[in-house]
Each structure stands twice: as structure tokens, then as C-alpha cells.
Write an enzyme that holds these catalytic residues in place. Structure first.
Site, mmCIF file in Angstrom:
data_model
loop_
_atom_site.group_PDB
_atom_site.id
_atom_site.type_symbol
_atom_site.label_atom_id
_atom_site.label_comp_id
_atom_site.label_asym_id
_atom_site.label_seq_id
_atom_site.Cartn_x
_atom_site.Cartn_y
_atom_site.Cartn_z
ATOM 1 N N LYS A 178 41.792 32.188 37.763
ATOM 2 C CA LYS A 178 40.794 33.094 38.319
ATOM 3 C C LYS A 178 41.387 33.905 39.473
ATOM 4 O O LYS A 178 41.207 35.126 39.570
ATOM 5 C CB LYS A 178 39.587 32.277 38.802
ATOM 6 C CG LYS A 178 38.576 33.052 39.636
ATOM 7 C CD LYS A 178 37.917 34.198 38.883
ATOM 8 C CE LYS A 178 36.927 34.944 39.774
ATOM 9 N NZ LYS A 178 36.499 36.200 39.180
ATOM 10 N N LYS A 234 39.029 38.527 50.824
ATOM 11 C CA LYS A 234 39.133 37.063 50.746
ATOM 12 C C LYS A 234 39.915 36.657 49.500
ATOM 13 O O LYS A 234 40.801 35.783 49.545
ATOM 14 C CB LYS A 234 37.730 36.454 50.685
ATOM 15 C CG LYS A 234 37.695 34.944 50.656
ATOM 16 C CD LYS A 234 36.431 34.428 49.952
ATOM 17 C CE LYS A 234 36.520 34.631 48.441
ATOM 18 N NZ LYS A 234 35.481 33.943 47.644
ATOM 19 N N THR A 286 34.822 30.880 43.038
ATOM 20 C CA THR A 286 36.211 31.268 43.244
ATOM 21 C C THR A 286 36.686 30.650 44.549
ATOM 22 O O THR A 286 36.382 31.153 45.624
ATOM 23 C CB THR A 286 36.316 32.799 43.315
ATOM 24 O OG1 THR A 286 35.855 33.340 42.073
ATOM 25 C CG2 THR A 286 37.750 33.248 43.546
#
Lengths: 290, 290, 290, 290
Positions: free
Chosen positions: C168, C237, C92
Site C-alpha cells: 500500500k 504523511k 494505511t
């Protein structure tokens, strides 16, 4: 004094010009040559960054973290500085970069002061800036005569350079919050059938005097955002500095999230060349008034 | 003049006292008897609401929409007023209620002015309020001598009474936004290891002078919220008035949503008896500093 | 197939193990040696990054942008890859880095696919991931047999690798928003005297089935956040990746601002080692329940 | 059973029709006569509110707090009810009104159940609602046969009627949050050059199955908001119920503030007749895509 001055944007040009006028020998450098020629005509000396550093006392007023990193942490420039040389960084940069700069200068036996300023170009031209500085007291004393040329008042906020940047960043945050608050309030006023300019006049008469509310308020109340003094993307950059300063210290900033979205929305609507006060149009647009 | 005055809280008491001192005959009413006795000792006349209305000129300073609805739209009170009697409502109420009051008074052949004020109890005591009024010009002229006793300046914002309330509500919104902005900024300052009081001193020196930033800023910078001048739940009520004023005019108020949550969180942490500036503690709590 | 696999965290270890079990020859690299030894015991081959790239087909599952930049854009690693070698980045990462990687690989005559996955470590262990890929169709076809080992289903969302990362990132954004929404709702439920777990049971029975609401909802309803599957700072994050993806495309994300503050507040209260579902405690803390 | 049914909007009509079809004698009342005639044609009995109450068992499905206050707390209606009569209020109302209703019914020797439902008109027509009820167990048992006609499942959440309303209000809050989250995410997807409908297909395949994400997601992904099942102002009303429920229990709801503004902005842009899923257009408008 014989000094270097790096960065001749609108602010830097006005500041360097005042230093020249006060009788100092000023070695100026700028990325583009136009402002250098202008300053040279006023009595400054065109120079390389290395020559500016070689004077032993350098003031700088660069645009952002990237420019500061490229120019002022450049090994070649630093190598040109005599031992104990003093660099006074007057730009609005992140506290993270200020901490890094202070560390790298110390490692090389150089001295570093942060001295960001409050005030727009008119204040710079009039020698009327408010200077917020932090660093070694002896170093501050050394350049105080230069600060006295540039500003109306110098505030010393301690010995950690990054603390001056913190004050500047959060000060700008208060300005940005004030713009958004006035934007929201005047939009309700307008939607309610009243004149926003009158509202601003009432509020700045007594409760909110001073340049921020009176100055930006007048622009917002009249929806007149000319001349462009501080471009909207620069204001967005400063909101980002505040959000980062908060994040690094684990401080949530809910108003900051709102500001972030208002600026992004303004940019999405093509306001990138406007003064940052024009972010106020976002509130009107959302209310179906724009 | 012979007038009625309804509502003797902190503000109303100070205002009525000034009117008495200026030589007016003031028939006062209050829900609880203490303040009435105090005013009577100063030369006012204890009266019923009906007697107050019978004078033909009534000023009122009640707590909120509910009190205004109960007292000033009470059919018995209105029936006691002579034809053409004038009621000057100086409280901070919703624009919806101001519109309803203006309508009901007109239907009964009575006159209605809105004249909310800016300023806290010290300003009221000193006859130093800023008065914002709206309504029929002749009616305003009639009570201008009273306004001159109570305030430093009267702003007239048109002939629609609710417009004066709109100015007051959005003015308070600017104050609440300023408190939250300072709360967030000083929390980053504190988390960064600097003194918030110094930050406030720098910022109010030039950019943000005036009673809101200097007054509330000083409280927030020093985390000293005494004496309690305006209780936190009253501030929450005023944020609600702004949100309603926005909603009724289809104006989103993102800062208002943030304020709402900050006040609720303060109430959830038992701050209901504190001054509304203490809502600033919410920002510290969220950052793990409280 | 003979392939390289870089990055043996919880996810990567489970994935590489499945590829070995399916009969592939897997050259594995990891920063710390423990997981490498574990995989070698299961039949994988310990290798350097260069050896992994030399196979011509490399899958990677690294932690974040920094790790990807250091390892997979390392000139030495890329120099080891034969012409036309294919790298499948399953981590990711930001769309900005995905765009840069695709460009740099193309410049060197290498091929790059993005193939991030949905699913936690149990899903990875069970070969039950949902894979979202984008890039050159021929390259996807080439590694489809590997995807079939790793996941239950592969979604192809076009030929621009960064688009898979965009799906994603925004998918994780929906998960984070769902956690916050449940946190707020269950806090009202708890403050109202009802059992949050029962509320979650009612809501997931029909309106909100599926792993996100049932899985995280159960953790939030019971306030039981063990075991730690995805640490809170990693969730923070990912919220940052969504905010950046929005900012780069001029899209305001007001829920994102709220999420940002909720995570910062959780970190300020020492929740950095907890599962990201525990960000739900922020809502309770604000309501005075924690 | 012989029962009364009050309120024949889209939901009430479908529900009453099912009760008639199941063989019950249903005395129906509605403010406007059209739906009454329709139901009468299907076998129901047109009645006054008093006649409905006189049956001793009344179900109601009214629009909002105001309608419930006017009809179901009307002294004349209550006076018509025999001792111990049971009223089952299936509308989405505030917990404050539910508490007041339960109190007033008890004072008069009447019984009160809350039984709000999840499901739209198709689910109502199919007898497929999810019913959430709270109140005296014996009363619930008495009307369980009616619930079995109307719904697929009945959840009992305790003996305090308002608790069922709390579940319904916060359930709708989760739906509204899901709509906004999908709106923000799909706007980034669209601005990034990908198809929002594909994004929704990927996300609802596994992570977010179920009617909310699949149903509203499909509308948002395709930007197709017809037919109008639940008008946007009703959705705004429900967001308001959640904000009030939070406020009364001292629970901040930051997502709720964002929702509030998104709905106001939609109303400001003339979307008042659209389905509430169309509030998603707000995110696109802010990003300059609308």
C-alpha cells in the site's frame, strides 16, 4: 563549584576531566561504569543521577534525544533537584525536545540552558570547544566560568534554549553538505585523471581554509577515514535532525534529501562503523570507481 | 616582456592594468572599445587580435566557451602567431574546449597553457589571484613572471591543460554548493526566529573561515547582494560546466541537479541581473518567506 | 456476521454502510459521534471499542499510526476481545507499526490481518475498492465475504501482515510520483505556450490510461483541485511512510526527497486544506507561473 | 502518393514498409545501405536525399538533432526540393532545432511539419503509432492519409511545429519518471522480502494499467530487460531534451535531475547496451542489492 556531570562518552569524558582539573568538584554519572572509574581516578566523584541533580548545577552530554528523554526528563531525577537548580544540556538534540525540556523544567521551578558545542574530542580535550548557548542571561552568567574551562569561546544566541540547538543542528548540516560537495567534486577530479588530494590542497589554501574543509577534505582527498571520530550513523542522525528542523518550520531542504540518500546508501554498503566522512565513498561508488 | 592581452571585462581589465604597471608592454584587444581606451590611458597599446598574437605571448580572459571559440580558435588570429607562440588562456571554460584548443594549437606548432584563476575583481586588482595552471613546464616557467604580477600564488596541476580547467570548474562547484548550503541553513534559522547573520557569524568564527563562507555568508545572512560582482547567469553557466564535466566522466552530481534548479528558479523570478549569491533567495521563496 | 467496525471517517463510513447493507450486524465506534449517528440510522449499532472487540471480528479504518496505537493497541480494548478474536486493520499505517501490532496481538492469543485498500471514497461507496491483504490464510478466508462486499478484488500478498502495508505504501508512492511527474511536465508545457489539459489528454489516451493519470492528470491539467478527496497533509504523511519504509530497509529514494520538498513547499504556501493533487502548484510557482 | 522517406532505423524501416504496403511509391534513403536493400526488396525505391526531396513530400525518422541538422538542413538537399515541398519530421528532436528548422524551411519557401510518434517498433510495424503533429492545417490534411497508414490516431496540437516536439519530449519524460518511480518502489519491496513482480501485478491491475506501467513494470519486476527496444543512451538523450526544454523556459525539473544521475550511474556501470528500463538497476545497486 560543586556540580554534576551526566554522560561520559568521548566528548563528556574529556569535558568532565577538564572541569575536575580546573578545581571543580564534579559528581559524574554514566550508563556504563568504565568511564566513571576513569574519571574517579582523575578526581571526580562517582554519583547517581539524583546525586548529580542534588548539587543544583548539572551539565550533561548524552548521545541523543532518547537518552536525554530517559535520563533528564526522568521524574525521579528532577524530583532530586533543589528549587531553582540549573541544568545545562550540551548534547546535540532536536529543537522539539529542547522546547519540551525547557517547558517541563520551568513547570517544576527548575532552570534549563541549552549549550551544544562545535568541536571533536581533541577540541574537547584541549578545552577548545566552541560553545553555543541560549537561555536566561543570569543562568548563563552563573556557568560562564565552566564554559571558560571547556571552550575557547561562548556564543550566546538569545533566551530561547532551543535556538542554540537550532544553530548546532544547522551548523552540522553545513558540515555534512561540505563533505558531500567535496565528495562529488573529488570524484570528478579522480575520474578526470587528477589527484583529489592536490585538488583539496589547492582549494583549502585560500578559498576554503579552516577545520572542516581542511580536515575532512584531507580525509576525502586521501580516502583515509581513520581514526573514526564521529560514526557515520551519528552523522545520519544529525542530517535527520536538520530535515526535521526544516520540516517543522516548513523549509524544504533539497541538499538534505541528497544527504539522506547518500548516508542510506553508505549504510546499505556496510559503512556503519566508519567515520561519517566516509560517506564520500558513495559518490565514487556511483561513478563506478569503488 | 612584450605581450598581448585579449578580453577586457572586469577581471581582464584589472589584470592587464597590473601587467602594464609592472613594466610590461601590453597590446590589448577587446570586443567593445571602452575598456581599450581606459587601458591605453594607463599605458597599454590598443591592438588587433592578430597584432596581439604576433607578440608571441598572449594572455586571454574571455567570457565563455563561445567567445574563446570565436576569438582564439579563429584561423586568422592563429595564422598571425609566430611559430612556437604561447597562448595562456585564463578564462573559465569547459574541459572539452580546453582539450580541443590544446590539440588545435599543437597541430599548428603553437603552445597552449590553461591558467584559470580564483578570486574576484578586487583580488585581480590587488594582484592577489590564485592561479591554477597546467601545461608544458617550460612554457609555465616562461610566463611565471607574469603570473607573479597577477597572483599571490600559482598552482601547477600537471601537463594536461584541461586539468587546470577541471580544478577551476570543480572549485567553483564547491563555492556554488556552499552558497546553496548556507541558503538552506539560514532559511531554517530565519523560519525558527533567529538572526541568520548571527548564525553566519558563529559558523565562520571557527569552522568555516575564509572568503567563501565569510564573504558570501555575510551577503546571505544580511540579504544584501550588492555590489554585483559575478552575475547570476554566469554562476549558472559554471554549474553547467560542472555538470558537463561530470557527465563526460560518468560522475553523477546530485548537488549539481539541486543547484541547477535553484538557479533556474532564480532566473524565472527575474534575478538575472543580481549577484549569484542571490540564488539564496530561492530557498526563502520556497519556504514562503520571500 | 456480527462484527465490529472502528473508525468512521469518509472511507470507514462508506465501508461500514456497505457491510450493513449486505446484511451484517455491525457494531460501530468513532471518536466523534456524528458519523455514528449516521450509521445507526442506516442500521448499524453504536458501540464502545470494547463491545466492538467482543464480537470477535473487528475491522478498522483509522487515520494514522497514532490513532491505531491509541485505539487498537489499547490494553483495555484488547482485554475485551475473546481468545482468537480477529482484527483486520485496513488503514494505511507504517510497516513498523504493523509489525508491532502483529506481535502484540499474537502475544495475547489474538489474530491480526493487514488489509489496506486502494481507492478513494467513491470507490469505497461503490464497494469497488482494491484490497491488499496479508496474514494467516485461514483468517483471510474467514473475512473474505466481508472483503467481497467492500471491494472489487482482494490481493493476498503472503502471511506477513506488514507486507500488505508495504504494498500500500509503495503503491501510494507511485501515485505521488505520478502527480509530481505530471506537475513538472505540464509546467514545461504551459511555459511553452501549450494547453496542459490537451497534453494530459494525449498522454492518457494510450500510454497512461487508468484512474491515477486520467484522474489526477485531469485535475492538474485544468488546475481544478476540487472536491478535496485526500488532503495534502495526508499525502505528505504517506510520502513520509515511504521514506521511512525505505530508510528502515536501507533503500535510498531520491524521488521521495523531491516529493518531501514539494509537499513542504505547498504547506509553506498555505495549501494545507487542498487536495494532494494541488501539490502540482509547487512546480508552477517555482517556474514563476503562479 | 509518391513520397520520400529518410532514415531507416528500426522505427523508420517499419514505417516505410507500411507506406509501401499501402500502395505508396516510397523513395528511401538511409546512411547505411542494409535497410535500403531490405526496403527495396519490399517494393521501395532506393534514392538520394535530393531525389527524396524532389518528390515534394518527404517524411523522415532520424536518430537525433545532429543527424537532422546534417541531413535535413543540408543546403543541397533543400535546394533539390520544389517550391512548397513539404517535409514531415517524425523524429524526437529538441524544440530548439524544430524552431530553427521551421524558420529555415519558411525562408526557402518550403513547408515543415513536426509529427513525432509514441510507440515502439512493434507499434510501428503494426501501424499502431500515436502521432502528435503540429503545423499548418492544410499541410497536415495533405499527409493525413499517410498518418492513417502509420498510426492508430493523430493528435494535432496546434500550428507551431515545435509544440508537437514539446509534447513528445515531455511524454517521454513521464515514461522515464515512471520507470524510476517503479525502480525505487520495487527496490523497497524487494528489500522488504516481497516479490516485486507481484507488486507490479497488483498496481497495474487497476491503478496503473496501460503499456508504460504494465510493459516496463513487468521488465522491472522480473529484472528481465530483453529484448533491447530502446537503448539506455537514447533514453538519457531524451531526459536531456526534457531538461533543456525546461531550462529554456525557466522551469526547474527536480525529477529530471534525479533521472540524469540515475542514467549516468547506469552508464558508469557498463549498462550502455541495455534497454533503458534497465536504469532500474541503479536503485537496486544503491540499496546494496545488486
Amino acid at each position: 563549584m560543586r556540580i554534576g556531570f551526566i554522560g561520559l562518552g568521548g566528548m563528556g569524558t574529556a569535558m568532565a576531566r577538564n572541569l575536575v582539573a580546573a578545581g571543580h568538584t564534579v559528581l559524574v554519572w554514566n550508563r556504563s561504569p568504565g568511564p566513571v572509574a576513569e574519571l574517579a581516578a582523575a578526581g571526580a566523584v562517582s554519583a547517581s543521577i539524583e546525586e548529580a541533580f542534588a548539587t543544583g548545577t548539572v551539565l550533561s552530554m548524552l548521545a541523543d534525544d532518547r537518552a536525554v528523554t530517559e535520563r533528564l526528563l526522568d521524574p525521579a531525577a528532577l524530583a532530586a533537584a533543589p528549587a531553582g537548580a540549573l541544568h545545562v544540556n550540551m548534547a546535540t538534540i532536536s529543537t522539539a525536545l529542547a522546547e519540551r525540556a525547557a517547558r517541563e523544567y520551568a513547570e517544576r521551578g527548575l532552570r534549563y540552558l541549552a549549550a551544544p558545542v562545535f568541536g571533536r574530542t581533541e577540541a574537547a580535550a584541549a578545552g577548545n570547544l566552541t560553545i553555543v548557548t541560549a537561555g536566561e542571561p543570569a543562568a548563563i552568567a552563573e556557568v560562564q566560568p565552566l564554559f571558560d574551562v571547556l571552550g575557547r569561546r561562548t556564543w550566546t544566541v538569545g533566551e530561547v534554549p532551543a535556538h542554540a540547538n537550532l544553530v548546532k543542528i544547522l551548523g552540522n548540516y553545513l558540515v555534512a553538505c561540505s563533505i558531500e560537495a567535496m565528495a562529488e567534486a573529488t570524484t570528478v577530479i579522480e575520474a578526470g585523471g587528477l589527484d583529489p588530494a592536490l585538488f583539496i590542497e589547492v582549494l583549502t589554501d585560500n578559498l576554503f581554509p579552516g577545520p572542516v574543509f581542511a580536515g575532512y577534505g584531507s580525509m576525502i582527498g586521501k580516502r583515509s577515514y581513520e581514526p573514526v571520530n564521529f560514526r557515520l550513523p551519528l552523522g545520519f542522525k544529525d542530517v535527520g535532525l536538520a530535515l526535521s528542523a526544516g520540516q517543522e518550520r516548513n523549509v524544504p531542504l533539497p541538499f538534505g534529501g541528497v544527504l539522506r540518500d547518500a548516508f542510506i546508501e553508505a549504510l546499505a554498503h556496510g559503512q556503519g562503523e566508519q567515520d561519517w566522512a566516509a560517506v564520500a565513498e558513495t559518490a565514487r561508488r556511483r561513478a563506478g570507481l569503488a
